[in-house]
Design an enzyme around this catalytic site. Structure first.
Site, PDB file in Angstrom:
ATOM      1  N   ARG A 193       1.112  -1.719   7.189  1.00 18.59           N
ATOM      2  CA  ARG A 193       1.517  -0.430   6.638  1.00 18.59           C
ATOM      3  C   ARG A 193       2.523   0.312   7.527  1.00 18.59           C
ATOM      4  NH1 ARG A 193      -2.659   3.093   3.635  1.00 18.59           N
ATOM      5  NH2 ARG A 193      -0.578   3.800   3.004  1.00 18.59           N
TER       6      ARG A 193
ATOM      7  N   HIS B 112     -11.819   5.950   5.763  1.00 16.81           N
ATOM      8  CA  HIS B 112     -11.207   7.111   6.427  1.00 16.81           C
ATOM      9  C   HIS B 112     -12.166   8.300   6.427  1.00 16.81           C
ATOM     10  CE1 HIS B 112      -7.087   5.427   5.021  1.00 16.81           C
ATOM     11  NE2 HIS B 112      -7.059   5.394   6.340  1.00 16.81           N
TER      12      HIS B 112
ATOM     13  N   ASP C   7       0.810  -1.223   0.000  1.00 11.05           N
ATOM     14  CA  ASP C   7       0.000   0.000   0.000  1.00 11.05           C
ATOM     15  C   ASP C   7       0.843   1.273   0.000  1.00 11.05           C
ATOM     16  OD1 ASP C   7      -2.862  -0.692   0.067  1.00 11.05           O
ATOM     17  OD2 ASP C   7      -2.347  -1.803   1.889  1.00 11.05           O
TER      18      ASP C   7
ATOM     19  N   GLU D 266      -0.294   9.497   1.657  1.00 15.20           N
ATOM     20  CA  GLU D 266      -1.013  10.402   2.565  1.00 15.20           C
ATOM     21  C   GLU D 266      -1.150   9.823   3.966  1.00 15.20           C
ATOM     22  OE1 GLU D 266      -5.461  10.659   2.187  1.00 15.20           O
ATOM     23  OE2 GLU D 266      -5.068  12.772   2.409  1.00 15.20           O
ATOM     24  N   ASP D 267      -1.288   8.492   4.038  1.00 15.59           N
ATOM     25  CA  ASP D 267      -1.602   7.893   5.332  1.00 15.59           C
ATOM     26  C   ASP D 267      -0.455   7.906   6.316  1.00 15.59           C
ATOM     27  OD1 ASP D 267      -4.292   7.293   4.769  1.00 15.59           O
ATOM     28  OD2 ASP D 267      -3.635   5.620   3.513  1.00 15.59           O
TER      29      ASP D 267
ATOM     30  N   ARG E   7      -9.074   2.864  11.603  1.00 16.71           N
ATOM     31  CA  ARG E   7      -7.624   3.046  11.517  1.00 16.71           C
ATOM     32  C   ARG E   7      -7.040   4.022  12.555  1.00 16.71           C
ATOM     33  NH1 ARG E   7      -5.825   1.423   6.308  1.00 16.71           N
ATOM     34  NH2 ARG E   7      -6.921  -0.538   5.897  1.00 16.71           N
TER      35      ARG E   7
ATOM     36  N   CYS F 131      -5.082  10.370  -1.253  1.00 15.67           N
ATOM     37  CA  CYS F 131      -4.173   9.436  -0.586  1.00 15.67           C
ATOM     38  C   CYS F 131      -2.857   9.205  -1.322  1.00 15.67           C
ATOM     39  CB  CYS F 131      -4.875   8.118  -0.335  1.00 15.67           C
ATOM     40  SG  CYS F 131      -5.562   7.413  -1.785  1.00 15.67           S
TER      41      CYS F 131
END
Ligand code: CIR
Length: 256
Positions: free
Chosen positions: A85, A160, A60, A65-66, A130, A247
């Site tokens: 991740r 999200h 991923d 962005e995450d 998350r 993202c």
């Protein structure tokens, strides 16, 4: 000058995390071509694109962005809610350290950048699968000295907060009301998506340009009718990995 940090699509993207979608085959070449076209749209919007190499062992990792929340004053490396991740943050930290002082969310807190919506000095964070209270509290402690408020917002039915709401013009948010209650955002103008395009609330505002998925033509017409300058990009392969347009980049102001 704005900088957009991106990372090329992992050869392992087929093993991506999926929460609300059924797994479908992803055409890697097509995903990469779409990602390059997305980078071009960032450049058209005025960004200098810093394109990082693919990390094939991290499925991923295109969804940069995450892994961070970047403000003008500081960059906060997150602790993603999905364990697979978490190694992505160590890869991003040295990149962001070129531009900002960096700090890290610590265990047991979790936070995904996709849950963080900044409207001026107000930061809203999705209480999602998350991001949790510990992560949100740590973010609050880091940013309050710079004058930001942090408000937790319940989200349901989507991955999200920014699956459910994004800023599409200054002071205007685009919302899927089935997934988040827009009353949380106080004094903003609210536009709703077309109900038959549930994933349509995610657009990426860069300056006065909105980078927006080509797959939501009905909501896009609403945006254009409101005078918003929309640059439509085809991200259909990345959407199969539950990604969208915010993202795939970290956009930050170059301060020096
Ligand atoms: C994940 O589940 O973490 C990825 N497959 C998709 C992440 C999308 N991120 C985002 O919208 N901010």
């Amino acid at each position: 000058m704005q900088i957009a940090i991106t990372r090329a699509v992992s050869a392992g993207i087929a093993a991506c995390e999926l929460t609300h979608l059924e797994r479908q085959a992803i055409d890697l070449d097509r995903a990469r071509a779409q990602h390059r076209a997305y980078e071009e749209s960032l450049a058209r919007a005025g960004c200098r694109v810093e394109s990082l190499p693919a990390l094939d062992e991290l499925p991923d990792s295109v969804f940069v962005e995450d892994v961070a929340v970047v403000l003008d004053e500081i960059a906060v490396l997150t602790r993603p809610g999905a364990e697979s991740r978490r190694p992505e943050t160590a890869q991003m930290a040295p990149i962001l350290a070129k531009y900002r002082r960096v700090t890290f969310i610590q265990a047991p807190g979790t936070l995904d950048g996709g849950d963080v919506l900044r409207l001026g000095r107000r930061i809203f964070v999705g209480l999602s699968g998350r991001s949790d209270e510990h992560g949100i509290e740590q973010l609050r402690a880091v940013v309050w000295p710079y004058g930001y408020t942090v408000t937790a917002v319940p989200v349901s039915g989507c991955l999200h907060l920014k699956s459910a709401v994004t800023e599409v013009a200054p002071g205007v948010v685009l919302v899927n009301p089935a997934w988040v209650d827009a009353a949380a955002f106080g004094d903003v103008r609210v536009m709703e998506i077309e109900a038959d395009e549930p994933y349509a609330a995610n657009g990426l505002l860069v300056g006065s340009r909105l980078i927006y998925p080509a797959s939501f033509p009905r909501t896009r017409r609403r945006l254009e009718a409101a005078g918003i300058d929309v640059d439509a990009v085809d991200v259909s392969e990345l959407q199969k990995a539950e990604g969208a347009v915010t993202c795939c980049s970290l956009v930050l102001l170059r301060l020096k």
